[in-house]
Structure formats: structure tokens, C-alpha cells
Design an enzyme around this catalytic site. Structure first.
Site, PDB file in Angstrom:
ATOM      1  CB  SER A  28      43.832  41.839  35.184  1.00 35.99           C
ATOM      2  OG  SER A  28      43.652  41.630  36.549  1.00 35.99           O
ATOM      3  N   GLY A 100      51.729  39.350  42.756  1.00 33.64           N
ATOM      4  CA  GLY A 100      51.336  37.949  42.630  1.00 33.64           C
ATOM      5  C   GLY A 100      50.963  37.599  41.198  1.00 33.64           C
ATOM      6  CB  SER A 173      42.930  31.323  41.425  1.00 35.53           C
ATOM      7  OG  SER A 173      44.078  32.026  40.985  1.00 35.53           O
ATOM      8  CG  ASP A 325      41.723  42.219  43.317  1.00 34.26           C
ATOM      9  OD1 ASP A 325      42.057  41.326  44.112  1.00 34.26           O
ATOM     10  OD2 ASP A 325      42.121  42.260  42.143  1.00 34.26           O
TER      11      ASP A 325
HETATM   12  C1  S3P Z   1      44.206  38.614  39.066  1.00 31.85           C
HETATM   13  C2  S3P Z   1      43.447  37.646  39.682  1.00 31.85           C
HETATM   14  C3  S3P Z   1      43.012  37.741  41.086  1.00 31.85           C
HETATM   15  C4  S3P Z   1      43.141  39.154  41.636  1.00 31.85           C
HETATM   16  C5  S3P Z   1      44.453  39.777  41.261  1.00 31.85           C
HETATM   17  C6  S3P Z   1      44.609  39.844  39.758  1.00 31.85           C
HETATM   18  C7  S3P Z   1      44.587  38.410  37.662  1.00 31.85           C
HETATM   19  O1  S3P Z   1      43.827  36.892  41.870  1.00 31.85           O
HETATM   20  O2  S3P Z   1      42.989  39.150  43.042  1.00 31.85           O
HETATM   21  O3  S3P Z   1      44.536  41.089  41.789  1.00 31.85           O
HETATM   22  O4  S3P Z   1      45.057  39.388  37.020  1.00 31.85           O
HETATM   23  O5  S3P Z   1      44.451  37.293  37.161  1.00 31.85           O
HETATM   24  P1  S3P Z   1      43.473  35.335  42.109  1.00 31.85           P
HETATM   25  O6  S3P Z   1      43.642  34.612  40.833  1.00 31.85           O
HETATM   26  O7  S3P Z   1      44.459  34.893  43.151  1.00 31.85           O
HETATM   27  O8  S3P Z   1      42.051  35.329  42.596  1.00 31.85           O
END
Ligand code: S3P
Length: 443
Positions: A28, A100, A173, A325
Site C-alpha cells: 500500500s 485493484g 475501503s 488482507d
Molecule cells: C488497500 C486497501 C484494501 C486492501 C488492499 C490494499 C490499499 O482494499 O485489501 O490490498 O492499499 O488501500 P479495500 O480498500 O478494497 O478494502
């Protein structure tokens, strides 16, 4: 990104895990370090950057939009930013691979620039919901055309100036929060995000570190984050701490393999991320924090983890974001604990790299675990330390964390456990198997 042919991985029970490892940089924080450096005026220096496929997709996208991002050594990068508002029209589609985080955060950046970008991804990413970012970014004025169901491929036509909004997160999120804040960076006025349940706060910490005007306040509605737009970001030197989500696999592996004693160095322990370690301790795990310090504005420590017998857990759904996660590997720990674990309020797991509830239930059943799937979680009958039966091949469904979780499970199983494809592990943790083997594991 991956070779098309699957590369199976087999883990078997051997002796105790012993030794010292350092996990790679936080995923992240690595994404955010590249993005904000690319928007600063001048050259930022990053050390400890995670060089997994997801983060490299972000680096490629920032280059495609005009920044210079160069690697000068392992984890060492120099980034020349274009300035807030200075992103250029990318010549081709931005390939987000499996990531994502890259997709949702970059959609935010593009939304408030007068450029158009097309986002594509692999089969897993192309099934994931983007409506959650399309909604607020459309309110800010971006024009977004997605595939049916609000999925990739999609096209974002950004707008400058965008409209500042106040947005209350309908799902907990950090990606949605960050997408809105990053769009707010090049938006005149104050963009406000309210999160009823706190999620990882790396964006807030790093935006403030780069000199953006940002405030965080606790209200009855939750955490209120206000960002003043059209800031000039100052280049930074960023040391990325180790990823607690990667350390989690080793914390569980050392906890479940009898006789293990492992030190994991440089683990980021931001409270919004460290939920698994807190829960494992409540399950009886022996996790000692050593040399607590601050790295890159984030709390960090070395963790010494020794094998202990675990007891079942019943985590508070309010804690889910701080370990979102880590659930797949928590399920492995819970399946070996004494007692029945009931884990609910985690329906978000259904929209991760795979449906992590269904995928884990199928895999755990295949290795001899008795469990029940719920719409928002699962109930796991712990085996009281009795090894998994094993002797099965697990479908990992393009999901790195499923693959790593079952590699860990194989270290305490009557018969070997095979994961159908190890390739997705490279998205977040390219040297995972090397580190596991360095502790004595057979995999
Ligand atoms: C993340 C947020 C989380 C996490 C992803 C990384 C981030 O997702 O599951 O691996 O770096 O902001 P969500 O925002 O969908 O919960």
C-alpha cells in the site's frame, strides 16, 4: 504479466522454522510513494519499495502519464514528478494486471486531470467492482464508461477543474477513500471524506508528509478527512517499511509449526494494519515486538514469533479493516486452533482478488477441515493442533494470498498440499518461497 501455463507449488511438513528474515516493502505504501512522488515538483527518493508486479504496474502507469521513475538498486527508486495537475494523456491503455489498488487510486488521479485513460487488467481484476469509485469520481465531474457491472476495461475522462465533494464511504475501503482524496489533490477547494469505520491511513500520512494541507478529525459520523486541493507537493525521501500483510504468513507459519522460532525484521505496525497480530496474541500466539521505531512516518518493529498452541477466535467485525488482507491466513491458524472460530462481518472478502470466503472454504475442506460457509464469513472447527490431512491440490484462483496461505498450511499437514499455481505470488511477494525455504521449510 504471468506466463500462461500454471506453475504448481507443493509444501510438505518438515522440521521447525528457524531463523531471521526481512519482509519486502509495504504494498500500500509503495503504491502511494510512487504516485505522490510523481505529482511532486522535483525528485523524490524511495528506498524499500516493493518490486512486485502490482507496484510495477503503478510505476509503469506514472511513467505513461509523464513522470520519470527509475530504479537505481534493489528497492531504490528516483522519481521526477510532473506537479499536481501536470499528468499527461497516456498514449495507450494502462494495464493494471492484478492490482485493484493501482486501478482505484489511479482512477482518482486521472479523474481531476483533463486527460482520458483506459484501464485494463487480468481476469481476476476484470471481475472486481469499480462502481464504488465510479460513484464519487462521477460526482466530482469525471465521465467514466465501464464494462457491464461496473468492471474493467473502463475509460475515465477526467475534468479540470473537478468539483470538490463531501463523501461518506458506503463500504469500509481505503482504496475508495484514497481515490477521492487523490482526485481532491487537483480539485479547487476542500474535498472531504468521512469514514464511519477507520481504514488504513497511509494516504493521509503520506499526503501530509508531502506538504498537502490535510486535517483529520473524529466526529459522531466517524473520521472526517479534509484535503485542500491544488497543493504543491514537495519531493520527499521515503523509506518504505516492511509489509505486515506479508509478515502475516510467517507469523502464522511460525505459530503453527511445532518448535518454530522466527524473527521477522522491519514489520510495519501501523494500528490500522496490525489487527492480525493483535488477534493472534488473543489466540495465544507468542509474538514479541523488538526494537520498536519509526520508519517513513510509520511505526515499525521486529517480531519474534514462536510456536504455541492456539485457541479459537471470534473477531469483532469492527476490527476487520485492520486485517482485511490477512483473513485467508487467519483461517489457516483458526483451523488448527482448539475450539470453534466464528468469523463474521467480512463480506468484503468476496470482492478481493478472488472470493476469499468461497475459495478458502473449498481449499480448507479439501485438506480435511470441517467448516460452514456463511454469507458474510465462516465457522471453522479447529483441529486442536492436529495437522491438516492434506493430500489435495488447491485452486488459488489468481489470488496471491490464497496461494501463500495454503503453502503455509502445507507445513503442518499429514500429506503434502499442492497449490495449482504459484505465479500470482509475484504480484505482492516475489521472494516469498525463498524466504520460507531459508527458514527450513520444504516447498
Ligand atoms: C488497500 C486497501 C484494501 C486492501 C488492499 C490494499 C490499499 O482494499 O485489501 O490490498 O492499499 O488501500 P479495500 O480498500 O478494497 O478494502
Amino acid at each position: 504479466m504471468h506466463d500462461a501455463s500454471p506453475q504448481p507449488l507443493t509444501a510438505t511438513t518438515g522440521g521447525p522454522l528457524r531463523g531471521t528474515i526481512a519482509v519486502p516493502g509495504d504494498k500500500s505504501i509503495s503504491h502511494r510513494a510512487l504516485m505522490l512522488s510523481a505529482l511532486a515538483v522535483g525528485t523524490s527518493h524511495i528506498t524499500g519499495l516493493l518490486e512486485g508486479e502490482d507496484v510495477l504496474a503503478t510505476a509503469a502507469a506514472m511513467r505513461a502519464m509523464g513522470a520519470r521513475a527509475e530504479r537505481s538498486g534493489p528497492g531504490e527508486w528516483q522519481v521526477d514528478g510532473v506537479g499536481v495537475g501536470g499528468l499527461l494523456q497516456p498514449a495507450g491503455a494502462l494495464d493494471m494486471g492484478n492490482s485493484g489498488t493501482s486501478t482505484r487510486l489511479l482512477m482518482g488521479l486521472v479523474a481531476s486531470h483533463a486527460i482520458t485513460a483506459t484501464f485494463t487488467g487480468d481476469a481476476s481484476l476484470s471481475g472486481r467492482p469499480m462502481g464504488r469509485v465510479i460513484a464519487p469520481l462521477s460526482q466530482m465531474g469525471a465521465d467514466i464508461t465501464a464494462s457491464p457491472g461496473g468492471t474493467l476495461p473502463l475509460m475515465v475522462r477526467g475534468i479540470a477543474p473537478a468539483v470538490p465533494i463531501t463523501y461518506t464511504l458506503p463500504v469500509a475501503s481505503a482504496q475508495v477513500k484514497s481515490a477521492v482524496l487523490l482526485a481532491g489533490l487537483n480539485t479547487p477547494g476542500v474535498t472531504t471524506v468521512i469514514e464511519p469505520v477507520a481504514t488504513r491511513d497511509h494516504s493521509e500520512r503520506m499526503l501530509a508528509g508531502f506538504g498537502a494541507e490535510l486535517s483529520v478529525e473524529q466526529s459522531d459520523a466517524g473520521r472526517v478527512i479534509r484535503l485542500t486541493g491544488q497543493a504543491e507537493l514537495r519531493p520527499q525521501s521515503i523509506a518504505v517499511p516492511g509489509d505486515p500483510s506479508s509478515a502475516a504468513f510467517f507469523a502464522v507459519a511460525a505459530s503453527i509449526v511445532p518448535g518454530s522460532d522466527v524473527v521477522i525484521r522491519n514489520v510495519g505496525l501501523n494500528p490500522t494494519r496490525a489487527g492480525l497480530f493483535r488477534l493472534l496474541r488473543r489466540m495465544g500466539a507468542s509474538i514479541e515486538e523488538m526494537d520498536a521505531r519509526i520508519v517513513g512516518g510509520e511505526p515499525v518493529a521486529d517480531l519474534r514469533v514462536r510456536h504455541t498452541d492456539l485457541i479459537a477466535c471470534d473477531p469483532d467485525p469492527a476490527d476487520a479493516p485492520s486485517m482485511i488482507d490477512e483473513f485467508p491466513v487467519l483461517f489457516i491458524a483458526a483451523a488448527l486452533a482448539t475450539g470453534t472460530s466464528r468469523i463474521t462481518g467480512i463480506e468484503e472478502l468476496r470482492v478481493k482478488e478472488s472470493d476469499r470466503i468461497t475459495t478458502m472454504v473449498a481449499g480448507l475442506r479439501a485438506i480435511g477441515v470441517t467448516l460452514e460457509e456463511l454469507p458474510d464469513g465462516l465457522v471453522i472447527e479447529g483441529r486442536g493442533g492436529e495437522p491438516f490431512a492434506g493430500g489435495a491440490t488447491i485452486a488459488s484462483r489468481l489470488d496471491h494470498r490464497i496461494a501463500m496461505s495454503f503453502a503455509v498450511a502445507g507445513l503442518h499437514a499429514g500429506r503434502p498440499i499442492t497449490v495449482d499455481d504459484r505465479a500470482p505470488i509475484a504480484t505482492s511477494f516475489p521472494n516469498f518461497l525463498d524466504l520460507l525455504r531459508s527458514l527450513g521449510a520444504s516447498c
